[in-house]
Design an enzyme around this catalytic site. Structure first.
Site, PDB file in Angstrom:
ATOM      1  N   ASP A 131       0.740  -1.484   0.008  1.00 12.59           N
ATOM      2  CA  ASP A 131       0.037  -0.105  -0.116  1.00 12.59           C
ATOM      3  C   ASP A 131       0.889   1.169   0.274  1.00 12.59           C
ATOM      4  OD1 ASP A 131      -2.145   1.891   0.231  1.00 12.59           O
ATOM      5  OD2 ASP A 131      -2.875   1.228   2.436  1.00 12.59           O
ATOM      6  N   HIS A 138      -3.942  13.689   1.263  1.00  9.41           N
ATOM      7  CA  HIS A 138      -4.303  12.730   1.751  1.00  9.41           C
ATOM      8  C   HIS A 138      -3.338  12.504   2.678  1.00  9.41           C
ATOM      9  CE1 HIS A 138      -5.107   9.033   4.901  1.00  9.41           C
ATOM     10  NE2 HIS A 138      -4.579   9.178   3.943  1.00  9.41           N
ATOM     11  N   GLU A 204     -10.396   3.542   4.440  1.00 12.25           N
ATOM     12  CA  GLU A 204      -9.703   4.064   2.898  1.00 12.25           C
ATOM     13  C   GLU A 204     -10.409   4.153   1.808  1.00 12.25           C
ATOM     14  OE1 GLU A 204      -5.716   3.927   3.878  1.00 12.25           O
ATOM     15  OE2 GLU A 204      -5.396   5.070   5.906  1.00 12.25           O
ATOM     16  N   GLU A 206      -9.518   3.600  -1.735  1.00  5.02           N
ATOM     17  CA  GLU A 206      -8.378   3.255  -2.939  1.00  5.02           C
ATOM     18  C   GLU A 206      -8.570   3.375  -4.159  1.00  5.02           C
ATOM     19  OE1 GLU A 206      -5.005   1.836  -0.561  1.00  5.02           O
ATOM     20  OE2 GLU A 206      -5.219   2.944   1.330  1.00  5.02           O
ATOM     21  N   ASP A 238      -9.095   0.133   2.381  1.00  6.95           N
ATOM     22  CA  ASP A 238      -8.402  -0.261   3.347  1.00  6.95           C
ATOM     23  C   ASP A 238      -8.573   0.402   4.549  1.00  6.95           C
ATOM     24  OD1 ASP A 238      -6.377  -1.418   4.629  1.00  6.95           O
ATOM     25  OD2 ASP A 238      -4.907   0.809   4.676  1.00  6.95           O
ATOM     26  N   ARG A 242      -7.242   3.523  13.942  1.00  5.71           N
ATOM     27  CA  ARG A 242      -7.615   4.884  13.730  1.00  5.71           C
ATOM     28  C   ARG A 242      -6.141   4.765  15.420  1.00  5.71           C
ATOM     29  NH1 ARG A 242      -6.106   5.418   8.934  1.00  5.71           N
ATOM     30  NH2 ARG A 242      -7.640   6.497   7.878  1.00  5.71           N
ATOM     31  N   GLN A 245      -3.443   2.373  15.131  1.00  2.00           N
ATOM     32  CA  GLN A 245      -2.156   2.737  14.374  1.00  2.00           C
ATOM     33  C   GLN A 245      -1.521   4.038  14.930  1.00  2.00           C
ATOM     34  OE1 GLN A 245      -3.822   4.358  11.101  1.00  2.00           O
ATOM     35  NE2 GLN A 245      -1.989   4.725   9.276  1.00  2.00           N
ATOM     36  N   LYS A 258      -4.075  -2.538   9.870  1.00  2.71           N
ATOM     37  CA  LYS A 258      -4.376  -2.720   8.508  1.00  2.71           C
ATOM     38  C   LYS A 258      -4.702  -3.775   8.538  1.00  2.71           C
ATOM     39  CE  LYS A 258      -3.356   1.886   7.712  1.00  2.71           C
ATOM     40  NZ  LYS A 258      -4.662   3.004   7.138  1.00  2.71           N
ATOM     41  N   THR A 262      -9.007  -6.121   4.089  1.00  2.00           N
ATOM     42  CA  THR A 262      -8.812  -4.887   3.148  1.00  2.00           C
ATOM     43  C   THR A 262      -9.663  -5.873   1.864  1.00  2.00           C
ATOM     44  OG1 THR A 262      -7.113  -4.320   3.534  1.00  2.00           O
ATOM     45  CG2 THR A 262      -7.316  -3.835   1.474  1.00  2.00           C
ATOM     46  N   GLU A 369      -9.483  12.383   7.946  1.00  2.00           N
ATOM     47  CA  GLU A 369     -10.027  13.441   7.240  1.00  2.00           C
ATOM     48  C   GLU A 369     -11.194  14.516   7.216  1.00  2.00           C
ATOM     49  OE1 GLU A 369      -7.813  13.741   3.630  1.00  2.00           O
ATOM     50  OE2 GLU A 369      -7.266  11.784   3.513  1.00  2.00           O
TER      51      GLU A 369
HETATM   52 MN    MN Z   1      -4.116   3.085   2.767  1.00  2.00          MN
END
Ligand code: MN
Length: 420
Positions: A131, A138, A204, A206, A238, A242, A245, A258, A262, A369
């Site tokens: 990834d 971002h 996420e 993607e 993804d 948080r 993370q 993560k 996915t 975000e």
């Molecule tokens: Mn990602």
């Protein structure tokens, strides 16, 4: 070629799968094993039937039969000449004015399935998954939250496509529920970490591309030859925890935040189908090092949306509207960088873009975000609000290219959040 090219299979104007697209996937019919097919309108064309019928016996296929496989890996390994020959055969056979398949009732009955009657599988056995972190907006938004706007981007960011090695075994196909992970988190005011369900569960938005033939160990892929290695693209979510993370990511990057799941869309859209939507890559400043520079390096005009539907909402609500063209680094640059030290890529490997955010607030590609780490909750049309995803929420990502009178689309990748 008549303009626009039309099939004898009826295709709705807003369908993602007209004859201009012809994405490859692996499907399981109501009876029988999984095999390779192509989407056309609301149908799937079974390529194993056409292969038995002798349609794919030219030299590009190197004497191999690849469409009864339960993955696209062997077809991917054959390379661009076989992919292009397959597309040419299919665009001819499916055209409105070609009678071979159109008027062969027996063959048609064998070869077509309604998409609603089949179960889509992962398109490939994914040996490795990487990834990247290639969206400037971002990376700048997340960096601003963590370090302030002056130090938002790390010093390496405009010199190389930053990435990390993800987990391939937990990649699932659309429609698979995702269970909220448990893990270690450390509340800011606590002296020690606690263990429990993630309290800031995120998506996420993607996209990702599949590797074709691959390269031998020790032999980098020069950027000019990267396109020969790229089979096609899918949508990706993804899923991210948080709070896990934030506690684990230093100094080696994402890990358990993560690796629990996915999700990808099932239909792989080829680079030939995307060709009419290719754009020049925006200027890069500073100029990248020579191994990351190509004549005519490109990006694609792909409209992307994320839609959230809570357990009590009648309709999904669009929370992200963005575009693939907002990415800073091209897929050719990602591939060249990945292999420049000699790393070998193999058929079916998956390389993902990172969250695709644009310059505007509504083009932010994740809750982190959109809500600025929970500070500005989203208000939904039914009055509910969200800082993060909650149990029972369904998050779907869709994407398409707008052609003249047709769409080349990716379908969707969707998943529902289950309680820990
Ligand atoms: Mn990602």
């Amino acid at each position: 070629m008549p303009d626009p090219l039309r099939s004898f299979i009826e295709v709705a104007p807003d369908s993602h799968f007209p004859i201009q697209n012809l994405p490859f996937g692996v499907f399981k019919p109501a009876s029988g094993a999984a095999r390779v097919g192509v989407a056309i309108g609301d149908q799937v064309l079974d390529l194993s039937v056409l292969e038995q019928n002798g349609q794919f016996a030219s030299s590009e296929f190197k004497g191999q039969r690849v469409f009864s496989d339960q993955s696209l890996n062997r077809f991917m390994s054959l390379g661009q000449p076989a992919w292009r020959q397959t597309r040419a055969v299919l665009q001819h056979l499916l055209a409105a004015n070609t009678s071979n398949l159109r008027d062969n009732t027996h063959l048609r009955a064998q070869a077509f399935h309604a998409q609603r009657d089949v179960v889509m599988q992962l398109p490939a056995r994914i040996g490795d998954y990487t990834d990247f972190y290639s969206s400037y907006h971002h990376s700048h938004n997340v960096g601003t939250m963590l370090r302030g706007p002056e130090n938002a981007l790390m010093p390496n960011w405009k010199w190389l496509p930053v990435g990390y090695h993800g987990r391939a075994s937990s990649i699932v196909v659309t429609g698979t529920d995702v269970r909220r992970p448990r893990g270690q988190t450390k509340p800011p005011d606590a002296a020690a970490p606690v263990f429990g369900p993630s309290r800031s569960f995120d998506y996420e938005l993607e996209m990702a591309f599949f590797i074709g033939p691959g390269n031998p160990l020790g032999e980098p892929v020069p950027i000019e030859r990267a396109p020969e290695q790229i089979f096609g693209m899918v949508l990706m979510n993804d899923w991210s925890a948080r709070d896990v993370q934030a506690w684990e990511y230093q100094p080696l990057g994402p890990f358990l935040a993560k690796n629990f799941c996915t999700s990808i869309s099932p239909w792989v859209v080829t680079m030939d189908a995307l060709e009419p939507f290719r754009l020049a890559l925006p200027p890069q400043e500073p100029e990248p090092l020579p191994y990351l520079r190509a004549q005519n390096d490109s990006t694609y005009n792909i409209q992307l949306e994320a839609r959230l539907q809570t357990a009590t909402m009648p309709e999904p609500h669009v929370i992200t509207r963005t575009n693939f063209r907002h990415l800073y680094w091209s897929i050719a640059q990602q591939l060249a960088h990945h292999t420049v030290g000699g790393c070998n890529l193999q058929p079916g490997d998956l390389l993902a873009s990172g969250t695709i955010s644009g310059p505007t607030e509504d083009s932010r590609g994740c809750m982190l975000e959109l809500t600025w780490r929970g500070a500005n909750p989203l208000t939904l049309p039914n009055g509910e609000s969200r800082k993060w995803l909650e149990d029972g929420d369904t998050l779907a990502i869709t994407g398409w290219c707008e052609g003249d009178g047709y769409r080349v689309g990716f379908g969707e990748v969707s998943g529902r959040v289950l309680p820990a």
